[in-house]
Scaffold this motif. Structure first.
Motif, PDB file in Angstrom:
ATOM      1  N   GLY A   1      17.594 -13.604  24.955  1.00  0.00           N
ATOM      2  CA  GLY A   1      17.629 -13.971  23.548  1.00  0.00           C
ATOM      3  C   GLY A   1      18.026 -12.796  22.683  1.00  0.00           C
ATOM      4  N   PHE A   2      18.676 -13.116  21.581  1.00  0.00           N
ATOM      5  CA  PHE A   2      19.123 -12.121  20.609  1.00  0.00           C
ATOM      6  C   PHE A   2      18.382 -12.307  19.300  1.00  0.00           C
ATOM      7  CE2 PHE A   2      22.193 -11.857  16.944  1.00  0.00           C
ATOM      8  CZ  PHE A   2      22.120 -10.481  16.764  1.00  0.00           C
ATOM      9  N   SER A   3      17.923 -11.217  18.694  1.00  0.00           N
ATOM     10  CA  SER A   3      17.269 -11.234  17.395  1.00  0.00           C
ATOM     11  C   SER A   3      16.056 -12.158  17.445  1.00  0.00           C
ATOM     12  CB  SER A   3      18.279 -11.631  16.310  1.00  0.00           C
ATOM     13  OG  SER A   3      17.779 -11.377  15.016  1.00  0.00           O
ATOM     14  N   GLY A   4      16.008 -13.198  16.616  1.00  0.00           N
ATOM     15  CA  GLY A   4      14.881 -14.119  16.686  1.00  0.00           C
ATOM     16  C   GLY A   4      14.735 -14.735  18.063  1.00  0.00           C
ATOM     17  N   GLY A   5      15.841 -14.952  18.742  1.00  0.00           N
ATOM     18  CA  GLY A   5      15.791 -15.436  20.115  1.00  0.00           C
ATOM     19  C   GLY A   5      15.190 -14.411  21.056  1.00  0.00           C
ATOM     20  N   GLY A   6      15.347 -13.114  20.732  1.00  0.00           N
ATOM     21  CA  GLY A   6      14.714 -12.079  21.531  1.00  0.00           C
ATOM     22  C   GLY A   6      13.206 -12.102  21.398  1.00  0.00           C
ATOM     23  N   GLY A   7      12.725 -12.363  20.165  1.00  0.00           N
ATOM     24  CA  GLY A   7      11.287 -12.521  19.975  1.00  0.00           C
ATOM     25  C   GLY A   7      10.752 -13.705  20.755  1.00  0.00           C
ATOM     26  N   ARG A   8      11.515 -14.783  20.768  1.00  0.00           N
ATOM     27  CA  ARG A   8      11.122 -15.959  21.546  1.00  0.00           C
ATOM     28  C   ARG A   8      11.108 -15.640  23.037  1.00  0.00           C
ATOM     29  NH1 ARG A   8      15.622 -19.908  19.908  1.00  0.00           N
ATOM     30  NH2 ARG A   8      14.599 -21.272  21.443  1.00  0.00           N
ATOM     31  N   ALA A   9      12.062 -14.833  23.499  1.00  0.00           N
ATOM     32  CA  ALA A   9      12.093 -14.448  24.913  1.00  0.00           C
ATOM     33  C   ALA A   9      10.850 -13.654  25.284  1.00  0.00           C
ATOM     34  CB  ALA A   9      13.357 -13.638  25.212  1.00  0.00           C
ATOM     35  N   ALA A  10      10.438 -12.737  24.405  1.00  0.00           N
ATOM     36  CA  ALA A  10       9.244 -11.944  24.680  1.00  0.00           C
ATOM     37  C   ALA A  10       8.010 -12.832  24.768  1.00  0.00           C
ATOM     38  CB  ALA A  10       9.063 -10.877  23.596  1.00  0.00           C
ATOM     39  N   VAL A  11       7.866 -13.753  23.818  1.00  0.00           N
ATOM     40  CA  VAL A  11       6.706 -14.644  23.802  1.00  0.00           C
ATOM     41  C   VAL A  11       6.706 -15.547  25.032  1.00  0.00           C
ATOM     42  CG1 VAL A  11       5.642 -16.584  22.585  1.00  0.00           C
ATOM     43  CG2 VAL A  11       6.426 -14.584  21.300  1.00  0.00           C
ATOM     44  N   LEU A  12       7.853 -16.121  25.368  1.00  0.00           N
ATOM     45  CA  LEU A  12       7.932 -17.026  26.507  1.00  0.00           C
ATOM     46  C   LEU A  12       7.610 -16.295  27.811  1.00  0.00           C
ATOM     47  CD1 LEU A  12       8.566 -19.923  27.364  1.00  0.00           C
ATOM     48  CD2 LEU A  12      10.967 -19.252  27.584  1.00  0.00           C
ATOM     49  N   THR A  13       8.077 -15.061  27.935  1.00  0.00           N
ATOM     50  CA  THR A  13       7.780 -14.267  29.129  1.00  0.00           C
ATOM     51  C   THR A  13       6.286 -14.017  29.249  1.00  0.00           C
ATOM     52  OG1 THR A  13       9.954 -13.205  28.977  1.00  0.00           O
ATOM     53  CG2 THR A  13       8.296 -12.102  30.326  1.00  0.00           C
ATOM     54  N   ALA A  14       5.636 -13.773  28.120  1.00  0.00           N
ATOM     55  CA  ALA A  14       4.187 -13.542  28.140  1.00  0.00           C
ATOM     56  C   ALA A  14       3.416 -14.810  28.473  1.00  0.00           C
ATOM     57  CB  ALA A  14       3.737 -12.989  26.793  1.00  0.00           C
ATOM     58  N   LEU A  15       3.962 -15.961  28.099  1.00  0.00           N
ATOM     59  CA  LEU A  15       3.239 -17.220  28.269  1.00  0.00           C
ATOM     60  C   LEU A  15       3.408 -17.839  29.653  1.00  0.00           C
ATOM     61  CD1 LEU A  15       3.969 -19.008  24.860  1.00  0.00           C
ATOM     62  CD2 LEU A  15       1.796 -18.004  25.596  1.00  0.00           C
ATOM     63  N   ASP A  16       4.558 -17.602  30.298  1.00  0.00           N
ATOM     64  CA  ASP A  16       4.852 -18.339  31.524  1.00  0.00           C
ATOM     65  C   ASP A  16       5.235 -17.405  32.669  1.00  0.00           C
ATOM     66  OD1 ASP A  16       6.019 -20.131  33.503  1.00  0.00           O
ATOM     67  OD2 ASP A  16       6.057 -21.620  31.904  1.00  0.00           O
ATOM     68  N   PRO A  17       4.424 -17.338  33.726  1.00  0.00           N
ATOM     69  CA  PRO A  17       4.698 -16.426  34.838  1.00  0.00           C
ATOM     70  C   PRO A  17       5.919 -16.805  35.662  1.00  0.00           C
ATOM     71  CG  PRO A  17       2.811 -17.820  35.343  1.00  0.00           C
ATOM     72  CD  PRO A  17       3.151 -18.064  33.910  1.00  0.00           C
ATOM     73  N   ARG A  18       6.508 -17.974  35.407  1.00  0.00           N
ATOM     74  CA  ARG A  18       7.735 -18.328  36.128  1.00  0.00           C
ATOM     75  C   ARG A  18       8.908 -17.458  35.706  1.00  0.00           C
ATOM     76  NH1 ARG A  18       7.929 -24.692  34.987  1.00  0.00           N
ATOM     77  NH2 ARG A  18       7.328 -23.846  32.938  1.00  0.00           N
ATOM     78  N   VAL A  19       8.827 -16.829  34.544  1.00  0.00           N
ATOM     79  CA  VAL A  19       9.927 -15.987  34.054  1.00  0.00           C
ATOM     80  C   VAL A  19       9.918 -14.679  34.840  1.00  0.00           C
ATOM     81  CG1 VAL A  19      10.910 -14.768  32.091  1.00  0.00           C
ATOM     82  CG2 VAL A  19       9.854 -17.017  31.758  1.00  0.00           C
ATOM     83  N   ARG A  20      10.930 -14.490  35.669  1.00  0.00           N
ATOM     84  CA  ARG A  20      11.005 -13.291  36.506  1.00  0.00           C
ATOM     85  C   ARG A  20      11.815 -12.174  35.867  1.00  0.00           C
ATOM     86  NH1 ARG A  20      12.585 -15.251  42.504  1.00  0.00           N
ATOM     87  NH2 ARG A  20      13.101 -13.021  42.550  1.00  0.00           N
ATOM     88  N   ALA A  21      12.689 -12.521  34.920  1.00  0.00           N
ATOM     89  CA  ALA A  21      13.522 -11.515  34.261  1.00  0.00           C
ATOM     90  C   ALA A  21      13.723 -11.915  32.814  1.00  0.00           C
ATOM     91  CB  ALA A  21      14.872 -11.378  34.965  1.00  0.00           C
ATOM     92  N   SER A  22      13.658 -10.942  31.919  1.00  0.00           N
ATOM     93  CA  SER A  22      13.738 -11.199  30.484  1.00  0.00           C
ATOM     94  C   SER A  22      14.649 -10.171  29.841  1.00  0.00           C
ATOM     95  CB  SER A  22      12.332 -11.125  29.874  1.00  0.00           C
ATOM     96  OG  SER A  22      12.376 -11.223  28.467  1.00  0.00           O
TER      97      SER A  22
END
Length: 317
Positions: free
Chosen positions: A186-207
């Protein structure tokens, strides 16, 4: 119940296939999304990427800015924010199954604003009286504090409602029979969403986060008005900072791209965030890569190249 996507239409162009999808979440209008695959799709399992669109002060379109389309607003956003490149298609050509969806309050998930809420109605009337004819994106920007208030009344936050949609989209991507591992970008606001989603879901292996990282002490209050309610989550600074969110469990691979001349983030805050992340990931199961690139706030072709390189390596097996 997991969302069940239906297919609206599909097409092929320049080595990728694009399928427009639609699904219903637990509230609000249906979500519009695009699944972008290499064409032909390779046999066997492949990595999936959830591509999260930016804010950019434009809510009339959402993830369409990440696809090659003829929509003028989406085309302008691709030019201004992404260097004219369709991020999803570049990722697909690199071998990923890519899903990009409209987040809560963008595109298909936007508010109708008819009738206009009281405060918005008053402001819009004043703008019209001054000879202006404000469009939907002006109204949506003025309406965002109302959405944040209502989210609080319901016991959540604006960012929480957006995270709901992102988690739903991650379920859709991870549920594809040929996807066996997932990452987010994610870029900009999408980058913030990427950080939050990575923290919330352990399925995310790369961010991969582009142009969205700073420590809170340097960011607020001077830079507070540079960002939306999506970035001003209540109580974020109480024992947790943005680098803490990006570190999450420390079990994933994390890339952060910083822009040296980013007008939306303080240089000291970006530098401190990079230091904190390096310290947090040292000795952790996951890895961290922080890269500072010259120039302003953007996610153009060369910076996308760096994200694609990182995601390719992080999700290779």
């Amino acid at each position: 119940m997991p969302a069940t996507p239906s297919t609206a239409r599909g097409w092929r162009r320049d080595g990728v296939s694009i399928t427009e999808l639609c699904w219903q979440t637990r509230f609000g209008p249906p979500t519009r999304a695009w699944l972008v695959l290499p064409s032909p799709r390779p046999a066997g399992a492949m990595p999936g990427i959830l591509a999260l669109h930016c804010h950019a002060g434009v809510k009339s379109v959402g993830a369409e800015r990440l696809i090659t389309t003829a929509t003028p607003v989406a085309e302008r956003l691709r030019h201004d924010c992404y260097g004219g490149s369709a991020l999803t298609e570049r990722l697909a050509r690199a071998g990923f199954a890519v899903l990009a969806h409209d987040a809560f309050s963008w595109g298909s998930r936007r508010f109708l604003l008819t009738p206009e809420p009281w405060r918005l109605r008053t402001t819009m009337a004043a703008l019209r009286a001054a000879g202006q004819e404000p469009g939907y994106d002006t109204a949506a920007a003025l309406h965002e504090p109302t959405v944040a208030k209502f989210a609080g009344v319901l016991g959540t936050t604006y960012a929480g409602a957006v995270a709901h949609d992102d988690l739903t989209a991650l379920d859709v991507l991870a549920g594809l029979p040929y996807v066996d591992r997932v990452g987010v970008v994610g870029f900009s606001g999408g980058g913030g969403r990427a950080a939050v989603l990575t923290a919330l879901d352990p399925r995310v292996r790369a961010s991969a986060i582009a142009c969205m990282m700073s420590t809170v002490d340097e960011l607020y209050p001077a830079y507070l008005d540079a960002h939306s309610w999506l970035f001003a989550t209540p109580c974020l600074a109480h024992g947790r900072d943005w680098p803490d969110v990006a570190f999450a469990r420390g079990e994933h691979h994390q890339l952060v791209l910083y822009a040296a001349d980013d007008a939306l983030f303080p240089p000291d805050g970006m530098a401190r965030a990079d230091t904190v992340l390096r310290e947090r990931f040292a000795g952790a199961a996951g890895t961290y890569e922080g890269i500072t690139v010259p120039g302003p706030h953007r996610f153009d072709g060369p910076t996308q190249d760096q994200a694609i390189r990182f995601l390719t390596g992080a999700l290779s097996t």
